[in-house]
Design an enzyme around this catalytic site. Structure first.
Site, mmCIF file in Angstrom:
data_model
loop_
_atom_site.group_PDB
_atom_site.id
_atom_site.type_symbol
_atom_site.label_atom_id
_atom_site.label_comp_id
_atom_site.label_asym_id
_atom_site.label_seq_id
_atom_site.Cartn_x
_atom_site.Cartn_y
_atom_site.Cartn_z
ATOM 1 N N LYS A 1 24.811 102.458 -46.112
ATOM 2 C CA LYS A 1 26.068 103.224 -45.564
ATOM 3 C C LYS A 1 26.698 102.778 -44.387
ATOM 4 C CE LYS A 1 27.480 107.357 -46.774
ATOM 5 N NZ LYS A 1 27.760 107.733 -48.198
ATOM 6 N N GLY B 1 34.423 123.241 -48.096
ATOM 7 C CA GLY B 1 35.159 122.002 -48.385
ATOM 8 C C GLY B 1 36.149 122.121 -49.283
ATOM 9 N N GLY C 1 37.845 119.082 -50.255
ATOM 10 C CA GLY C 1 38.505 117.406 -50.223
ATOM 11 C C GLY C 1 38.077 117.093 -51.832
ATOM 12 N N ASN C 2 37.608 115.869 -51.704
ATOM 13 C CA ASN C 2 37.558 115.159 -53.121
ATOM 14 C C ASN C 2 36.539 115.748 -53.827
ATOM 15 O OD1 ASN C 2 35.806 113.024 -54.394
ATOM 16 N ND2 ASN C 2 37.939 112.802 -54.988
HETATM 17 P P1 NAD Z 1 36.807 114.828 -48.031
HETATM 18 O O1 NAD Z 1 36.937 114.189 -46.491
HETATM 19 O O2 NAD Z 1 37.728 114.513 -49.117
HETATM 20 O O3 NAD Z 1 36.877 116.444 -47.811
HETATM 21 C C1 NAD Z 1 35.920 117.328 -47.030
HETATM 22 C C2 NAD Z 1 36.499 118.460 -46.688
HETATM 23 O O4 NAD Z 1 35.550 119.376 -46.061
HETATM 24 C C3 NAD Z 1 37.957 118.828 -46.478
HETATM 25 O O5 NAD Z 1 38.319 119.853 -47.008
HETATM 26 C C4 NAD Z 1 37.568 119.351 -44.936
HETATM 27 O O6 NAD Z 1 38.702 120.196 -44.639
HETATM 28 C C5 NAD Z 1 36.187 120.086 -45.187
HETATM 29 N N1 NAD Z 1 35.522 120.368 -43.825
HETATM 30 C C6 NAD Z 1 35.451 119.304 -42.734
HETATM 31 N N2 NAD Z 1 34.703 120.258 -41.788
HETATM 32 C C7 NAD Z 1 34.253 121.478 -42.281
HETATM 33 C C8 NAD Z 1 33.927 122.551 -41.672
HETATM 34 N N3 NAD Z 1 33.175 122.509 -40.416
HETATM 35 N N4 NAD Z 1 34.063 123.763 -42.545
HETATM 36 C C9 NAD Z 1 34.728 123.745 -43.624
HETATM 37 N N5 NAD Z 1 35.230 122.801 -44.330
HETATM 38 C C10 NAD Z 1 35.192 121.620 -43.658
HETATM 39 O O7 NAD Z 1 35.261 114.478 -47.898
HETATM 40 P P2 NAD Z 1 34.521 114.437 -49.668
HETATM 41 O O8 NAD Z 1 34.705 113.048 -50.091
HETATM 42 O O9 NAD Z 1 35.079 115.519 -50.267
HETATM 43 O O10 NAD Z 1 32.818 114.590 -49.093
HETATM 44 C C11 NAD Z 1 32.540 115.697 -48.960
HETATM 45 C C12 NAD Z 1 30.822 115.668 -48.758
HETATM 46 O O11 NAD Z 1 30.454 115.212 -49.851
HETATM 47 C C13 NAD Z 1 30.310 114.472 -47.667
HETATM 48 O O12 NAD Z 1 29.367 115.280 -47.264
HETATM 49 C C14 NAD Z 1 30.109 113.263 -48.228
HETATM 50 O O13 NAD Z 1 29.341 112.522 -47.646
HETATM 51 C C15 NAD Z 1 29.821 113.945 -49.629
HETATM 52 N N6 NAD Z 1 29.991 112.987 -50.671
HETATM 53 C C16 NAD Z 1 31.094 112.428 -51.175
HETATM 54 C C17 NAD Z 1 31.250 111.503 -52.478
HETATM 55 C C18 NAD Z 1 32.439 111.085 -52.784
HETATM 56 O O14 NAD Z 1 32.522 110.494 -53.879
HETATM 57 N N7 NAD Z 1 33.488 111.553 -52.208
HETATM 58 C C19 NAD Z 1 30.054 111.406 -53.040
HETATM 59 C C20 NAD Z 1 28.698 111.689 -52.539
HETATM 60 C C21 NAD Z 1 28.746 112.564 -51.568
#
Ligand code: NAD
Length: 427
Positions: free
Chosen positions: A106, A218, A220-221
């Site tokens: 990471k 959340g 996000g993605n």
């Molecule tokens: P992202 O940046 O696209 O979205 C994050 C979301 O969380 C946003 O909507 C943000 O507003 C919200 N957020 C942040 N702090 C917050 C809080 N305190 N309370 C409520 N909402 C909050 O990120 P992502 O890619 O969706 O990743 C989210 C999680 O999933 C992370 O832990 C990441 O490590 C994990 N993850 C992501 C992937 C991937 O392929 N994107 C793969 C495995 C794990």
């Protein structure tokens, strides 16, 4: 008061508990409870206003006994080396649980893209690669996007790497744009993967998805695509929460008739932040950020950040909740795990539930190596097979040995990684 665990302490505590179950020897424990290698470096950047600024960058390679390291790069103002260490460790278990031939790594940079121009972000990407260009690569350690990094960041990083090494290495990094070595379906993969495991869990419980409701932390993605597929299966999400950059706090958005992904996306920024004033106009109830966890739903999906389900917040979980599917990495503290166990909630642990992303990244690498790219349906079909079989293996072991789902997933992964390390003669 609940103990504040930093992510690495949490990852080590989870590992230590399972090391006991497996009666692992001392050397194996020493090897697997910390990253094998870690890099700390400075990234000097010329800012748009002509000043210079130095950003702190990291890469941790936890274990590569089963294959080259794999793991994302986060851009986050609160990034710490311990978070990166924990995440690298979870990547090792994640690749092992879905049985792909990769190890765990990471990376991160302490920065806030909200306050950086495109050009400044490009300089950080290129600077990150310049510091570590000899220690990452298709046969060593393969980065990918994570929180606040995207396909464009990956392409800048690839370009810098190829400039340094003087050849094309599309397998050096994943999460690239489609048409530039990226795989179709990567954007959806993590969120869809979460729901493939939820679908299997519901099947085991003899519950129809269309009779269930969910609340998601959340937007996000991961959250967006999890909600999309869950809706396609007939499920209804009644609450989502996200971070509000302007107010520097989070909010939950509730609609009893079900949140509408399409309309919410229209008022969401590229960081997954929903415009609360417009949401209000659309009929959403605006609640406190922590309220997503209190909802009377069947399924909770934490898909934001680590350390969100704590001793205190776990106590607020409704007795109606049957499944927690951890889309985020490390959302639940060990103390909260005890509460989840006592509430008899079926937990789908992070490194299983969110393994769809890395599985698709692995598919991207395979396609890059062949220089032949699959159709989206082929990607989703292969993803479904991998996620379903990993879920069924973990859930069978949990049932047979009466283990908590997180421990069962750990038993499978740690055994595989310990065996690979032994087979190589490391321990
Ligand atoms: P992202 O940046 O696209 O979205 C994050 C979301 O969380 C946003 O909507 C943000 O507003 C919200 N957020 C942040 N702090 C917050 C809080 N305190 N309370 C409520 N909402 C909050 O990120 P992502 O890619 O969706 O990743 C989210 C999680 O999933 C992370 O832990 C990441 O490590 C994990 N993850 C992501 C992937 C991937 O392929 N994107 C793969 C495995 C794990």
């Amino acid at each position: 008061m609940s103990k504040t665990f930093n992510a690495f302490e949490m990852a080590q505590k989870q590992f230590d508990d399972v090391a006991e179950i497996l009666s692992l020897d001392e050397a194996t424990r020493d090897l697997l409870r910390t990253p094998i290698r870690e890099y700390h470096f400075s990234i000097p950047i010329k800012m748009d206003d002509g000043t210079s600024k130095v950003f702190k960058g990291y890469r941790c390679q936890h274990n590569d006994a089963r294959g080259p390291g794999k793991g994302g790069i986060r851009f986050h103002p609160q990034e710490t080396i311990d978070t990166v260490r924990a995440l690298s460790m979870w990547m090792t278990w994640k690749c092992a649980v879905v049985d792909i031939p990769l190890g765990g790594s990471k990376g991160g940079v302490i920065c806030d893209p909200h306050n950086l121009s495109e050009r400044e972000q490009e300089q950080i990407c290129r600077g990150w690669v310049r510091q570590i260009a000899r220690d990452v690569g298709p046969l060593r350690d393969i980065p990918a996007p994570d929180v606040m990094t995207n396909a464009q960041h990956m392409l800048w990083m690839l370009d810098e790497y190829e400039t340094i090494h003087g050849a094309q290495y599309p397998g050096m990094i994943t999460g690239k744009p489609v048409g530039m070595g990226g795989s179709l379906g990567r954007t959806e993969a993590t969120g869809y993967g979460v729901i493939f495991t939820v679908r299997e869990a519901l099947k085991e419980m003899n519950i129809k998805p269309e009779e269930t409701t969910a609340s998601v932390q959340g937007f996000g993605n991961v959250a967006q695509y999890a909600i999309q597929l869950y809706n396609q299966l007939g499920g209804k999400v009644i609450c989502v929460s996200c971070w509000d950059q302007a107010d520097n706090k989070s909010y939950s958005f509730k609609k009893d008739s079900g949140v509408k992904i399409k309309e919410l996306l229209e008022i969401t920024d590229r960081f997954g932040g929903i415009d609360k004033n417009k949401a209000k106009e659309m009929g959403y109830e605006i609640l406190e950020g922590g309220d997503w966890i209190k909802q009377d739903v069947d399924i909770l999906i934490p898909a934001a950040l680590e350390n969100q389900i704590t001793k205190e917040t776990a106590a607020l979980i409704s007795s109606k909740v049957k499944i927690i599917a951890e889309g985020a990495n490390g959302p639940t503290t060990p103390e909260a795990d005890e509460i989840i166990k006592s509430k008899k909630i079926h937990l789908i642990p992070d490194f299983l539930a969110n393994a769809g992303g890395v599985t698709c990244s692995y598919f991207e690498q395979v396609q890059c190596n062949m220089n032949y790219y699959w159709e989206k349906d082929e990607v989703f079909g292969k993803l479904d097979v991998k996620m379903t079989s990993a879920y069924l293996d973990v859930s069978k072991l949990a049932r047979d040995k009466k283990l908590f789902m997180r421990d069962a997933a750990y038993v499978i992964s740690i055994n595989k990684v310990a065996q690979a390390s032994k087979d190589r003669g490391w321990i």
